[in-house]
Design a protein around this motif. Structure first.
Motif, PDB file in Angstrom:
ATOM      1  N   UNK A  19       0.836  -1.201   0.000  1.00  0.00           N
ATOM      2  CA  UNK A  19       0.000   0.000   0.000  1.00  0.00           C
ATOM      3  C   UNK A  19       0.870   1.250   0.000  1.00  0.00           C
ATOM      4  N   UNK A  20       0.219   2.385  -0.230  1.00  0.00           N
ATOM      5  CA  UNK A  20       0.948   3.653  -0.223  1.00  0.00           C
ATOM      6  C   UNK A  20       1.623   3.884   1.120  1.00  0.00           C
ATOM      7  N   UNK A  21       0.958   3.487   2.195  1.00  0.00           N
ATOM      8  CA  UNK A  21       1.520   3.720   3.524  1.00  0.00           C
ATOM      9  C   UNK A  21       2.583   2.691   3.893  1.00  0.00           C
ATOM     10  N   UNK A  22       2.696   1.616   3.102  1.00  0.00           N
ATOM     11  CA  UNK A  22       3.826   0.704   3.276  1.00  0.00           C
ATOM     12  C   UNK A  22       5.079   1.281   2.632  1.00  0.00           C
ATOM     13  N   UNK A  23       4.885   1.955   1.492  1.00  0.00           N
ATOM     14  CA  UNK A  23       6.029   2.437   0.721  1.00  0.00           C
ATOM     15  C   UNK A  23       6.619   3.719   1.283  1.00  0.00           C
ATOM     16  N   UNK A  24       5.777   4.527   1.945  1.00  0.00           N
ATOM     17  CA  UNK A  24       6.294   5.725   2.616  1.00  0.00           C
ATOM     18  C   UNK A  24       5.856   5.725   4.063  1.00  0.00           C
ATOM     19  N   UNK A  25       6.818   5.839   4.967  1.00  0.00           N
ATOM     20  CA  UNK A  25       6.535   5.911   6.397  1.00  0.00           C
ATOM     21  C   UNK A  25       7.100   7.216   6.937  1.00  0.00           C
ATOM     22  N   UNK A  26       6.317   7.895   7.755  1.00  0.00           N
ATOM     23  CA  UNK A  26       6.795   9.130   8.343  1.00  0.00           C
ATOM     24  C   UNK A  26       5.863  10.283   8.058  1.00  0.00           C
TER      25      UNK A  26
END
Length: 342
Positions: A19-26
């Protein structure tokens, strides 16, 4: 234990959805990666798919690393997921005690996996040898509920240890009611038994049944498999934020447990005085299993008076039994008065 040999080949080899939130954290000032509606700035963003902030808080309460925690939509989600991860439909099988929590079989049936029942003994306890005799080379999972539902009792710890030491598959110990028990949790034994999964819930002692949050604890390798198979955003942000706040109420929760244990003592003392009560079974949970002379008739009488208990008359080994949850002091008194007036 060879985890790869236990896991379904397609699950082991599959690539998890990213998911999008797996690929970018922070944190960032502009999020344009997840096709969200930017105009509702309160709930428009997808939640953390792995609930790390909540897991960090749970880890401090449970004294266990966040990497060993899976959070699901109630305990039913990890029950379903563990079957989907390990059991090949129409080939593998599951062995479980009987009677016990009915969702183990429901999830097995939905996943088209054979479900083998092993009756408890006359004391509602587990005999490891009898249970293990029911397993074969295609048995991937064993479900043990302790304290057990609907019987209420803890299963013999030494017998569970025999199962863990002898069985080469995965053993799930469901501890939904462990907060009301006199014995310690199995969480501290996860390092000793890499084939162990422990289930707990916020529905019972925490009083959050409507919130729907369950916990599975296991080795990081098994938790990674849960995260691989689950739906990306399985725990919504409302639940995550609300439970984080509830975790600050540890002292209140301890008070609730003591109140319920006193209520349990009250029901035990008063129910046994009633002429139609034949037996009250020992319990380590927030409910009592009671054998009466006419379970169906008594259940109907109580329901007609607006007092609802659970009729377990048709459940294995529970003929003539009602399951009674410990309520508030007022609810407990109403139950007893209603029964006295029969």
């Amino acid at each position: 234990m060879n985890l790869q040999q236990l896991v379904r080949k397609n699950v082991w080899n599959m690539k998890a959805y990213s998911s999008a939130r797996d690929e970018f954290k922070g944190e960032a000032s502009v999020f344009l990666d997840a096709n969200e509606n930017p105009l509702n700035d309160k709930y428009n963003r997808y939640p953390d798919p792995l609930q790390w902030a909540l897991k960090e808080k749970i880890s401090k309460v449970k004294d266990i690393q966040p990497e060993k925690i899976f959070l699901g939509n109630g305990s039913d989600e990890p029950i379903d997921l563990v079957i989907r991860i390990f059991c090949e439909p129409r080939i593998d099988n599951i062995v479980a005690i009987d009677p016990t929590y009915g969702m183990y079989q429901v999830c097995a049936d939905v996943n088209d996996v054979e479900y083998r029942k092993v009756l408890l003994n006359s004391n509602f306890d587990l005999d490891a040898g009898t249970l293990l005799e029911k397993t074969n080379e295609n048995t991937k999972l064993i479900f043990l509920c302790s304290p057990n539902n609907p019987t209420g009792n803890l299963l013999n710890r030494k017998e569970i240890e025999k199962v863990l030491n002898s069985f080469s598959g995965i053993v799930i110990v469901d501890e939904a009611y462990i907060d009301f028990a006199s014995e310690k949790t199995w969480l501290n034994d996860l390092e000793k038994y890499p084939n162990l999964i422990v289930l707990q819930t916020f529905s019972k002692a925490w009083g959050l049944a409507a919130v729907r949050l369950g916990m599975a604890f296991a080795s990081p390798e098994i938790i990674k498999l849960f995260n691989k198979v689950k739906y990306p955003y399985n725990v919504n942000i409302l639940t995550q934020n609300f439970v984080k706040g509830e975790l600050d109420k540890l002292e209140l929760r301890k008070e609730w447990i003591q109140i319920l244990l006193k209520g349990r003592d009250f029901l035990n003392e008063e129910l046994i005085k009633l002429p139609f009560v034949e037996k009250i079974y020992p319990t380590d949970s927030n409910f009592i299993l009671v054998r009466v002379t006419d379970a169906n008739g008594l259940y109907k009488h109580l329901a007609d008076k607006g007092v609802i208990v659970r009729n377990r008359n048709s459940v294995s080994l529970c003929a003539g039994c009602l399951r009674i949850t410990v309520g508030t002091d007022e609810e407990n008194k109403i139950l007893i008065e209603t029964l006295r007036n029969i």
